[in-house]
Design an enzyme around this catalytic site. Structure first.
Site, PDB file in Angstrom:
ATOM      1  CE1 TYR A 144     -16.136 -15.167  25.832  1.00  7.45           C
ATOM      2  CE2 TYR A 144     -13.766 -14.363  25.747  1.00  7.45           C
ATOM      3  CZ  TYR A 144     -14.799 -15.383  25.674  1.00  7.45           C
ATOM      4  OH  TYR A 144     -14.342 -16.789  25.466  1.00  7.45           O
ATOM      5  CG  ASP A 245      -9.960  -8.249  30.372  1.00 10.99           C
ATOM      6  OD1 ASP A 245      -9.045  -8.421  29.630  1.00 10.99           O
ATOM      7  OD2 ASP A 245     -10.910  -9.273  30.186  1.00 10.99           O
ATOM      8  CE  LYS A 273      -8.398 -11.980  22.285  1.00 10.52           C
ATOM      9  NZ  LYS A 273      -9.621 -12.361  21.635  1.00 10.52           N
TER      10      LYS A 273
END
Ligand code: PMP
Length: 448
Positions: A144, A245, A273
């Site tokens: 994702y 990522d 995050k």
């Protein structure tokens, strides 16, 4: 006493009139009578509109590394707010935070900021293409990377009758142009031979290999260290950029992100995050020669809200806490104790299970061995998890109802959280076993 969702349900009906599905992200809709609305969060706990209290293992899909409303981070954010919101000019703090990131993550020789994970990955892909002068890229099944057309593709494993064939690659949903598919090589995870085949043949069309070191939206399936090193070596050999990522893993699994755990240095990486405990900011870090492509006449990067004062100040404080304290060690230690506790309960009932990922973000599987890739997971039976998750949420343990999302830990998870979690988990496992036993005993076709 059974949990009441009367206020959340009533709010859902009101919200539905103005918001598709009554929410601001499709993933927040859990059903007409199950969608939760949060009143507040503090530390590792969340309360919904009905004042039901939950121990939170979702943590906003990972950002809340120190706990909700962390006093120091929030104070820093307020101080950042005093500077002003946005100026379409830079402030001093950008270089300070870039220096901090560069110190913690060796691959991030130079840094640019964005507002979300999606934006950071979009920028990284553009920088890679600009630097390499090629448009193609590789992503892995089960990854994702955010919600933009280039990465919204998934392998249709379910429709595959013969597992020796390749699955069709389909868009996540409507609105993703079929044309975008042409630029992408979609490969199985943890399979270096397949990557080598593709790079050997098509490296002159491929700018980047985009990889999540842990499939953070596919149960925390980790890349083996061997695979991470193979990707590094193949990218170097074929002159393709390795873009790691770390939007979910960054500043969570280690101070230096997952790259530190594997001893691998990306050409470009993205972090978001955990870097600001939930404030909206992300970073693209990378090799100096590649990042200096961001200039007029080179790769365009920017945005009205990049490096906004409040989020930047929150990032500075969060990163300092993560760098200078044992917060991440405490997060991992809680994660390990949680796993030990769950295992005791499951072993006592002979329920096969295992964990994947990292103790700070781990997938829970009801089988002996974790899946190695998306195809393997798709073909496994996740009915135990799906049933259990509903009992846990009902009992005040906020895990993701969908087994693809790992359980996240923050520094605020404490003894009381652990005790409550294990109590509810034990009850939940027993009820799940009963439910599944009853379902098996039910004669087929009764519903019809
Ligand atoms: N990359 C990864 C690895 C992610 O986990 C996510 C979000 N779950 C994204 C990118 C997109 O981030 P955002 O939701 O902030 O756009």
């Amino acid at each position: 006493m059974p949990r009441s969702l009367a206020k959340s349900n009533a709010h859902f009906r009101r919200a539905l009139a103005r918001l598709p599905l009554g929410v601001s992200s499709n993933f927040r809709y859990w059903g007409d009578d199950k969608t939760l609305y949060v009143k507040r969060g503090r530390g590792a706990r969340v309360w919904d509109l009905d004042e039901n209290e939950y121990v939170d293992y979702r943590l906003g899909y990972g950002p809340v590394i120190l706990g909700h409303c962390h006093p120091e981070v929030d104070a820093a954010a307020r101080e950042g707010q005093e500077v002003g919101t946005v100026f379409a000019l830079s402030t001093e703090r950008e270089a300070v935070v870039a220096e901090l990131i560069a110190e913690m993550v060796p691959a991030a020789e130079l840094v640019r900021f964005s507002n979300s994970g999606t934006e950071a990955v979009m920028a990284a892909l553009r920088i890679a293409r600009g630097a390499q002068g090629r448009d193609g890229y590789v992503i892995f099944e089960g990854s994702y990377h955010g919600l933009f057309d280039a990465v919204m593709w998934q392998a249709d494993v379910e429709s595959l009758v013969d597992p020796s064939l390749e699955p069709e690659v389909l868009p996540y949903g409507l609105g993703v142009p079929a044309l975008a598919r042409q630029l992408l090589w979609h490969l199985p995870y943890n399979d270096a031979a397949r990557l080598e085949d593709v790079l050997k043949r098509d490296h002159d069309k491929i700018a980047a290999v985009l990889i999540e070191p842990i499939l953070g939206s596919c149960c925390g399936i980790p890349a083996s260290s061997e695979f991470m090193h193979a990707v590094r070596e193949l990218c170097t050999r074929y002159d393709v950029l390795m873009v790691v990522d770390e939007v979910k893993t960054g500043f969570r699994v280690a101070r230096g992100c997952a790259q530190q755990l594997h001893g691998v240095k990306a050409d470009l990486c993205t972090m978001a995050k955990a870097m600001a405990n939930g404030y909206p900011i992300s970073a693209i870090g990378g090799r100096e020669d590649v990042m200096r492509r961001c200039r007029s006449g080179g790769v365009t990067h920017g945005g009205t809200y990049t490096a906004g004062g409040m989020a930047l100040a929150a990032a500075e404080r969060t990163l300092r806490i993560l760098r200078d304290t044992e917060a991440l060690a405490r997060v991992a230690a809680y994660g390990r104790r949680l796993q030990e506790g769950l295992t005791r309960i499951l072993n006592a009932r002979s329920v096969p299970h295992c964990y994947a990922g990292h103790p700070s973000m781990s997938g829970l599987f009801f089988r002996e061995e974790p899946p190695r890739n998306y195809r393997d997971w798709k073909r496994s039976d996740y009915s135990f998890y799906d049933t259990l998750a509903q009992f846990l949420i009902e009992g005040g343990i906020l895990c993701e109802p969908d087994s693809r999302e790992p359980w996240f830990v923050c520094e605020a998870h404490d003894e009381a959280c652990l005790t409550k979690t294990l109590e509810v988990f034990e009850m939940g496992v027993d009820r799940t076993l009963e439910t599944l036993r009853a379902a098996r005993a039910e004669p087929a076709g009764k519903e019809a």
